[in-house]
Design an enzyme around this catalytic site. Structure first.
Site, short mmCIF file in Angstrom:
data_model
loop_
_atom_site.label_atom_id
_atom_site.label_comp_id
_atom_site.label_asym_id
_atom_site.label_seq_id
_atom_site.Cartn_x
_atom_site.Cartn_y
_atom_site.Cartn_z
CG HIS A 22 4.62 -71.16 -57.53
ND1 HIS A 22 3.73 -70.60 -56.65
CD2 HIS A 22 5.80 -71.27 -56.85
CE1 HIS A 22 4.34 -70.38 -55.49
NE2 HIS A 22 5.59 -70.77 -55.59
NE ARG A 48 7.08 -75.07 -54.72
CZ ARG A 48 7.22 -73.93 -54.04
NH1 ARG A 48 6.65 -73.79 -52.87
NH2 ARG A 48 7.94 -72.95 -54.53
CG ASP A 214 9.02 -69.45 -48.01
OD1 ASP A 214 8.16 -70.29 -47.67
OD2 ASP A 214 8.73 -68.39 -48.59
CD GLU A 240 8.33 -66.19 -45.95
OE1 GLU A 240 9.28 -65.40 -45.76
OE2 GLU A 240 7.74 -66.28 -47.05
CD GLU A 268 4.04 -67.02 -49.22
OE1 GLU A 268 5.10 -66.70 -48.67
OE2 GLU A 268 3.99 -67.64 -50.29
CG ASP A 291 0.82 -61.94 -53.33
OD1 ASP A 291 1.82 -62.55 -53.72
OD2 ASP A 291 0.10 -61.23 -54.09
CG HIS A 318 4.40 -63.61 -51.18
ND1 HIS A 318 3.56 -63.89 -52.24
CD2 HIS A 318 5.42 -64.50 -51.26
CE1 HIS A 318 4.05 -64.92 -52.91
NE2 HIS A 318 5.17 -65.31 -52.34
CD GLU A 338 9.43 -62.54 -51.30
OE1 GLU A 338 8.26 -62.33 -50.95
OE2 GLU A 338 9.89 -63.68 -51.51
C1 LIG Z 1 10.02 -70.23 -52.21
C2 LIG Z 1 8.61 -70.44 -51.73
O1 LIG Z 1 8.36 -71.81 -51.62
C3 LIG Z 1 7.58 -69.80 -52.61
O2 LIG Z 1 7.67 -70.31 -53.91
C4 LIG Z 1 7.68 -68.31 -52.63
C5 LIG Z 1 7.40 -67.72 -51.31
O3 LIG Z 1 6.72 -68.28 -50.49
C6 LIG Z 1 7.98 -66.41 -50.97
O4 LIG Z 1 8.55 -65.77 -51.83
O5 LIG Z 1 7.85 -66.04 -49.82
MG LIG Z 2 6.92 -67.36 -48.48
#
Ligand SMILES: C[C@H](O)[C@H](O)CC(=O)C(=O)O
Ligand SMILES: [Mg+2]
Length: 394
Positions: A22, A48, A214, A240, A268, A291, A318, A338
Site C-alpha cells: 500500500h 488510504r 473486496d 470479501e 486477510e 496473508d 491474500h 491471488e
Molecule cells: C484492494 C484491497 O482494498 C486491498 O488493497 C488488497 C486486498 O485486500 C486484497 O488483495 O485482497
Molecule cells: Mg482483500
C-alpha cells in the site's frame, strides 16, 4: 539433521512499495477512493494513505548461519516490527539449529503473547519464520515447496486484484477482484453506484469470468447483506472482507444471508490457528485468505490450512507473492492463488513485491509453472541496492 547454527538476526526497514504494497505514490489505483472503515471521516475518505495505510513500511528480516548462508523475508511492519525482532524475538533464534523452526515459532509466540497474539507482533514473527524457511531451503539446496510436502500441481492459476478486471481477463487471469469504491456513508445512492460498477464490469468481461468484490472491512452486516443481494444479479462470485475482522458473529450471519451461490471470503487480517479456528468453527465464510506474512508465517499457515481442510474450506492466501506460491503449490485445498496488480492503472503485470525482490516470478497468461519455483529457499534475492535501514541493533 543439524546445520550450521544461526549466528545473527537482523531487521531492516524499506520504504516504497514491496511487501508494504500500500506504500505507493498518489494516483495509484490502490490508494484512490476505496471504501474503508475510515470512510466516515471526510478527511480520510479519498486516500488510504491519508489515514496511514502505509505508515509502517516493509520489514526485512535476515537470519545468518555460521557458514555465512543468509535467509531473508519481507513483510509489513517497518520500524516497530524491527524493534520487536531485534530486541525480543532474536534471542529465540540465535544459537539455534536452523531446522528447529517449530520450537523457535513456539517460543516467539508464547514469549510475546502478553502483548502480541495478532497484528504487528504476528507480522514480526511471520517475517522471522519465513526467513528461517528461506535459510533452511538454502542450506538444504531445496525449494520451500519441496520441504513442505512437494507440489500437487504443475502450475498455479491466478485471479487478479486491481481496478481493471476487464484487462485482467485479456491478460489470461481466471478472474478479477475489484475494490469497493462506495462506503455506507454515501448511502443508498452509493450502494447503487457500486452495483452499477459491478454491472458495467460484468458487461465488459462476459458471463463466465469470475468477478469478485473486496470491501476491506468497510461495511456493517445490514449494508453488506443488501449489497450482496443487489450484486447477485451481476453474478458476483464472492464478497470479501465485508466486515470488521473482529465481527465473527456478523460474518456468521452474512454467510447465512447472502444469495445462494455467492461466496463469503475473509481472513486477510486474521492471525494464527486460534483466529482461524473462530472463522472455521463459527462457519463465517467459504474461503479463508490468510496473508502468509501476517498470519504467523508458513509454520502457522500449515496448521491453519489443515484445520481448513478438515472443515472442507479452501485456503486462498491474500497476496504474499512467493510465500503464497510455494504454499499454494503444495495444497489440494488451495486450487488457485491471488495476484495483486501493482501497476498504478492495473494495466500490466509487475512483480507483486516490486521493487524489493530480485527474481520474483510473475504469472504469464494467468499461470505460473512450478518449475519457476525450483530454486533454494523461496528462490528470490533481496535487492540490496535499495535504501535498507537498520534502526535497532540488538
Ligand atoms: C484492494 C484491497 O482494498 C486491498 O488493497 C488488497 C486486498 O485486500 C486484497 O488483495 O485482497
Ligand atoms: Mg482483500
Amino acid at each position: 539433521m543439524t546445520f550450521p547454527k544461526i549466528i545473527d538476526v537482523r531487521a531492516y526497514v524499506l520504504r516504497g512499495g514491496g511487501a508494504d504494497y500500500h506504500d505507493q505514490s498518489s494516483g495509484h489505483w490502490i490508494d484512490d477512493n476505496i471504501a474503508t472503515p475510515m470512510s466516515k471521516y471526510p478527511n480520510y475518505r479519498e486516500s488510504r494513505r491519508s489515514f496511514g495505510i502505509n505508515a509502517l513500511g516493509t520489514l526485512v528480516v535476515e537470519v545468518e548461519a555460521a557458514n555465512g548462508t543468509i535467509g531473508f523475508a519481507v513483510t509489513t511492519g517497518g520500524e516497530p516490527a524491527a524493534y520487536i525482532v531485534e530486541k525480543h524475538l532474536s534471542r529465540f533464534i540465535k544459537g539455534q539449529n536452523p531446522a528447529d523452526i517449530e520450537i523457535m515459532w513456539d517460543q516467539m509466540y508464547f514469549a510475546s503473547q502478553y502483548y502480541g497474539r495478532k497484528g504487528l507482533v504476528i507480522n514480526a514473527i511471520s517475517g522471522v519464520d519465513l526467513a528461517l524457511w528461506d535459510l533452511l531451503g538454502r542450506l538444504r539446496q531445496e525449494p520451500v515447496h519441496a520441504m513442505i510436502g512437494g507440489a500437487v500441481r504443475d502450475e498455479l492459476s491466478f485471479y487478479a486484484t486491481g481496478s481493471r478486471p476487464d484487462l485482467a481477463k485479456e491478460m489470461g487471469f481466471i478472474g478479477g477482484k475489484m475494490p469497493l469504491r462506495y462506503a455506507p456513508i454515501e448511502g443508498n445512492a452509493g450502494m447503487q453506484k457500486a452495483v452499477d460498477d459491478i454491472g458495467e464490469m460484468r458487461s465488459r468481461v462476459g458471463d463466465d469470468f469470475w468477478l469478485m468484490l473486496d470491501c476491506w472491512m468497510a461495511l456493517d452486516l445490514d449494508y453488506a447483506t443488501r449489497l450482496a443481494i443487489a450484486a447477485h444479479e451481476h453474478k458476483l462470485k464472492w464478497i470479501e472482507e465485508a466486515l470488521s475482522p473482529d465481527d465473527y458473529w456478523g460474518y456468521q450471519a452474512l454467510k447465512k444471508a447472502v444469495p445462494s451461490g455467492m461466496l463469503v471470503t475473509t481472513g486477510e487480517h486474521e492471525a494464527t490457528r486460534w483466529g482461524f479456528r473462530m472463522l472455521l468453527e463459527m462457519e463465517c465464510c467459504d474461503i479463508i485468505q490468510p496473508d502468509v506474512g501476517w498470519c504467523g508465517g508458513l509454520t502457522e499457515l500449515l496448521k491453519i490450512s489443515s484445520l481448513a481442510d478438515a472443515h472442507g474450506k479452501l485456503v486462498i492466501p491474500h497476496g504474499s507473492s512467493v510465500y503464497s506460491y510455494h504454499f499454494v503449490a503444495t495444497r489440494h485445498n488451495s486450487p488457485f492463488a491471488e495476484f495483486l496488480m501493482m501497476a498504478p492503472n492495473s494495466d500490466k503485470v509487475v512483480p507483486m513485491f516490486s521493487p524489493q525482490l530480485i527474481g520474483e516470478p510473475v504469472p504469464k497468461n494467468g499461470r505460473l509453472s512450478i518449475s519457476e519455483l525450483d530454486k533454494p529457499g523461496f528462490g528470490v534475492e533481496l535487492d540490496r541496492t535499495l535504501n535498507l535501514h537498520r534502526p535497532y541493533k540488538d
